[in-house]
Motif scaffolding. Structure first.
Motif: not given
Length: 73
Positions: A60-63, A65-73
């Motif tokens: 959950a912590v890694l998600a 940290i890393f998911l918002p930049p991947l989603i927003n591009g």
């Protein structure tokens, strides 16, 4: 005022000596033995459950940290 000694007992039965740092998470850590990991025991199920929760928290912590930049591009 500030020089007086407080002779009231600690609240809620708190002991004078502090607890070890791991005491809140694993109160019986000092009582772990080989038999704690025997297949089919309650302690093994509890240990596995705690490890699963710890792994899910790390994911959950890694998600976060890393998911918002991947989603927003």
């Amino acid at each position: 005022m500030g020089d007086e000694e407080d002779s009231t007992p600690p609240a809620n039965g708190v002991a004078d000596r502090p607890e070890p740092p791991y005491q809140a998470l694993l109160p019986n850590l000092d009582k772990l033995s080989r038999s704690s990991f025997d297949k089919g025991t309650v302690s093994r199920r509890r240990i596995n459950r705690a490890l699963l929760i710890l792994a899910l928290m790390a994911v959950a912590v890694l998600a976060v940290i890393f998911l918002p930049p991947l989603i927003n591009g």
